[in-house]
Design an enzyme around this catalytic site. Structure first.
Site, PDB file in Angstrom:
ATOM      1  N   GLU A  29       0.815  -1.219   0.000  1.00  0.00           N
ATOM      2  CA  GLU A  29       0.000   0.000   0.000  1.00  0.00           C
ATOM      3  C   GLU A  29       0.851   1.272   0.000  1.00  0.00           C
ATOM      4  OE1 GLU A  29      -0.543  -2.568   2.028  1.00  0.00           O
ATOM      5  OE2 GLU A  29      -2.646  -3.166   1.848  1.00  0.00           O
ATOM      6  N   PHE A  58     -11.160  -7.862  13.754  1.00  0.00           N
ATOM      7  CA  PHE A  58     -10.034  -8.223  12.899  1.00  0.00           C
ATOM      8  C   PHE A  58      -9.785  -7.110  11.876  1.00  0.00           C
ATOM      9  CE2 PHE A  58      -8.513 -10.345   8.948  1.00  0.00           C
ATOM     10  CZ  PHE A  58      -7.246 -10.654   9.419  1.00  0.00           C
ATOM     11  N   GLN A  59      -8.550  -6.672  11.794  1.00  0.00           N
ATOM     12  CA  GLN A  59      -8.133  -5.606  10.871  1.00  0.00           C
ATOM     13  C   GLN A  59      -8.915  -4.304  11.053  1.00  0.00           C
ATOM     14  OE1 GLN A  59      -7.886  -7.300   6.838  1.00  0.00           O
ATOM     15  NE2 GLN A  59      -5.786  -7.940   7.298  1.00  0.00           N
ATOM     16  N   LYS A  79     -17.580  -1.300   5.860  1.00  0.00           N
ATOM     17  CA  LYS A  79     -17.881  -2.325   4.863  1.00  0.00           C
ATOM     18  C   LYS A  79     -19.378  -2.388   4.557  1.00  0.00           C
ATOM     19  CE  LYS A  79     -16.892  -7.100   3.634  1.00  0.00           C
ATOM     20  NZ  LYS A  79     -16.278  -8.369   4.024  1.00  0.00           N
ATOM     21  N   MET A  93      24.146   9.770   2.798  1.00  0.00           N
ATOM     22  CA  MET A  93      23.955  11.086   3.420  1.00  0.00           C
ATOM     23  C   MET A  93      24.303  11.036   4.903  1.00  0.00           C
ATOM     24  SD  MET A  93      23.358  14.166   2.836  1.00  0.00           S
ATOM     25  CE  MET A  93      22.292  14.752   1.529  1.00  0.00           C
TER      26      MET A  93
END
Lengths: 165, 553
Positions: free
Chosen positions: B51, B113-114, B163, B467
């Site tokens: 993602e 969940f999630q 959802k 760097m």
């Protein structure tokens, strides 16, 4: 005496009453490392519009300007202004529960009387006092009450309004 | 008509001219993805490896193409994986709409969940965010989201939809997108005042940033600069505001800016700061930045005015409109003595090349500029290679240098390059990265292969985190803590394993050969370039310093 101590600034914010509005504002102030002394939120006469009154420690005018500029950008904010310390009226409500036996009760009631505080609950060993006033008055009363055995104290935080139109 | 919440999302995307979205599916996002399947002939979904890559791709798509980028993710880890991408877009004011699915509303708050409270997490890194649990709100919320992302100072907006709301049916009626608020015009008196300051100045300098690029105002900066004989320097985000070969170009200003730009800002009597933030990487010592100058600061965002550096004239307005109005009123001037000083600084400080065949960063970037053509879009990761790219690429036009400026996100590059390629199918996309940055998100190699994107990745491989290594060399007694990872990665094999082409180069001649070959490939190419680990980014002004503290060798 000033209505509100000069070391504090009161920011008045009109917002849409949407989810997370209070969190959006408090998180924004926190991000600038600025400390919120009190915050109140309440309904107004306009449906769906909430008034948030924020009291912050007034350390640096540039940071205050930054906070206002950032708050103003929030989608939920309609209006922001920093209130004039002297041109506004400020009130705060205090509830205080104190342990007190019969012997000490009368001197306590005397003090409460001077501040025009009300006794709203009384039992054998304790009482609850209600006091409304300018924050400085509440501070003064709290100072005197520190001689007693305090059980619980709650202050609502400051709410305010500018004088005139 | 009666549509599901997910179908309403698709209809609103179409109503806002969105034909490409980036993302990654998941359980809570099943309904949204089912609608994406249904609308696949009109909305192209680019599935990345992660993602974060999808979010950077939507960002690169927006930066290089000008359209609001759209990214989809599922609930929980899908949503949290977007966070760095959203923060990157936030810091660089990139218009982005992130649409996340959440668990069904009856499970919200139950640690399902999630489930994650993504609106809470993204509150400080979005212009605004929404949580929607009623399909009847989806249309209004998305219209607001696109308006907010693209108006004023642009930026990311997140829309979290439960959802059940993506599944339920609801009446939908097409409406044209919300009109953007009218640009805030400059007061004519202020425009006159700025024009008079320009005409009166003896040593004026423009300091331009990402705001000029985002507001499509480059043309007006160039016109005022030409008319008023004003040298132009830019922040890293402002690269492309003026062409590299324009005599008025000073190059980048700040920590790794050119000597000429930093001297010009230090010595000027008028600094025209447009679409900039005066951040600590430019105004390293804010109290002494442009200390001999009157500063005019024009920005779309009031909160940027007088934030880091106090200025004489602070104007909050739409840049394009303001610059047009100012250009109208500038009489025009020339400053031969000032221009002569500047030319001398530029000549004096032109970095020299050893001239041999070694892969020096500057010669490598010069070769890339020379071979890639004027239409190429360059995307970078973060670190030394990014600074070299900002310094040495031949910037000609805006929106051709895509880089994470404010947040400095290592791992930004590959995703952003994918987005830039999809927004600009006809342009050559060159992704410049370091071995450190590339290791972070090179998984997106699979995405570039899946979609046949001919992105050329040039890896500045010095085997160290350059760097940080450079700072440790200079300021930490060469104590190389965690910057020499001793990786054994074979980038050529790795490219081939992904199904891409891999090359490696040890000399400039080898590089030229690989690069010419890469330009003919139809899919992604990685070129591993061996760079000396002790090559430094110079000049450099240490943090908090001024032009007097500049390190040039």
């Amino acid at each position: 005496m000033d209505m509100i101590q000069n070391t504090r600034k009161v920011i008045s914010i009109l917002v849409d009453n949407k989810p997370n509005t209070l969190a959006r504002i408090s998180s924004l102030v926190g991000r600038r490392n600025y400390n919120i002394e009190t915050i109140t939120a309440s309904e107004t006469h306009m449906p769906g519009v909430t008034l948030i009154t924020l009291v912050v420690t007034d350390s640096d005018p540039d940071i205050l300007e930054q906070i206002v500029a950032h708050i103003e950008k929030l989608e939920v904010v309609r209006e922001v202004h920093v209130m004039d310390n002297n041109g506004g009226l400020y009130r705060e409500l205090l509830l205080l529960k104190v342990m007190v036996d019969k012997k000490a009760r009368s001197s306590l009631l005397e003090t409460a009387e001077v501040f025009r505080a009300r006794i709203i609950d009384l039992s054998r060993s304790s009482l609850i006092i209600e006091l409304t006033g300018e924050p400085a008055k509440i501070d003064g009363f709290m100072d005197l009450m520190s001689d007693y055995e305090l059980v619980e104290v709650c202050r609502t935080g400051v709410t305010g309004m500018s004088r005139g139109l | 008509m009666l549509l599901t919440g997910s179908q309403i999302v698709m209809e609103e995307l179409l109503a806002h001219g969105v034909n490409t979205v980036f993302g990654y599916p998941g359980g809570a996002a099943l309904n949204l993805y089912d609608a994406l399947y249904e609308y696949r002939d009109r909305i192209r979904h680019i599935m990345t490896a992660h993602e974060q890559g999808a979010c950077h791709a939507a960002d690169g798509y927006a930066r290089s193409g000008g359209h609001t980028g759209v990214v989809f993710a599922t609930s929980g880890p899908g949503a949290t994986n977007l966070v760095t991408g959203i923060a990157t877009a936030w810091m660089d004011s990139v218009p982005l709409v992130a649409i996340t699915a959440n668990v069904a509303s009856n499970l919200i708050g139950r640690d399902a969940f999630q489930e994650i409270y993504i609106t809470g997490i993204t509150m400080p890194i979005t212009k605004h965010n929404f949580m929607v649990n009623d399909p009847a709100d989806i249309s209004d919320v998305l219209r607001d989201a696109f308006r907010i992302a693209h108006s004023g100072r642009k930026g990311p907006v997140l829309v979290d939809i439960t959802k059940d709301a993506t599944m339920a049916l609801c009446e939908y009626q097409y409406r044209s997108p919300e009109t953007l608020p009218e640009p805030l015009c400059i007061n004519p008196a202020d425009a006159g005042r700025v024009a008079a300051l320009i005409d009166a100045a003896q040593r004026p300098v423009f300091y331009c940033g990402g705001g000029v690029i985002a507001s499509d105002s480059t043309e007006w900066v160039r016109r005022i600069a030409a008319k008023g004989d004003i040298p132009v320097c830019h922040s890293m985000m402002g690269a492309g505001v003026i062409s590299h070969d324009d005599p008025l170009n000073l190059g980048m200003v700040g920590m790794h800016g050119t000597v000429a730009a930093n001297l010009a800002v230090d010595r000027c009597d008028l600094l025209l700061a447009v679409g900039v933030r005066f951040p600590d990487r430019v105004a390293l010592n804010p109290g002494r930045f442009a200390s001999s100058a009157k500063i005019v600061h024009i920005d779309a965002d009031r909160s940027e005015l007088n934030k880091n550096v106090k200025v004489e004239v602070a104007l909050r307005c739409d840049l394009r409109q303001a610059l047009t109005a100012i250009e109208n009123q500038v009489q025009g001037a020339s400053h031969p003595a000032w221009i002569k000083d500047i030319q001398a600084w530029k000549a004096e400080c032109a970095p020299t090349l050893s001239g041999d065949d070694a892969l020096e960063p500057r010669s490598l970037i010069g070769k890339i500029s020379e071979l890639s053509g004027p239409e190429a879009i360059y995307v970078t990761d973060v670190g030394q290679h990014q600074m070299w790219a900002a310094q040495y690429l031949h910037h000609t036009e805006p929106k051709r240098f895509i880089t994470s400026g404010g947040l400095g996100t290592m791992g930004f590059g590959y995703g952003a390059a994918i987005g830039a390629q999809l927004a600009n199918p006809g342009n050559r996309i060159v992704h410049l990265t370091g071995d450190g940055s590339f290791h972070m998100n090179l998984n997106e190699g699979c995405t570039a292969v899946s979609y046949g994107l001919p992105i050329i990745t040039v890896i500045f491989n010095n085997g160290v985190l350059g760097m940080v290594y450079q700072w440790q060399s200079q300021f930490y007694g060469q104590r190389y803590s965690a910057t020499v990872p001793d990786r054994k990665t074979d980038f050529v094999c790795m490219a081939e394993a992904f199904g891409a082409k891999g090359f490696s180069a040890r000399t400039l001649e080898e590089f030229e050969e690989c690069y010419k070959q890469a330009l003919t490939e139809k899919g992604p190419v990685w070129i591993d370039c061996a760079i000396d680990k002790d090559a430094r980014v110079l000049p450099m002004i240490p943090g908090g310093g001024t032009v007097e503290d500049m390190i040039t060798e």
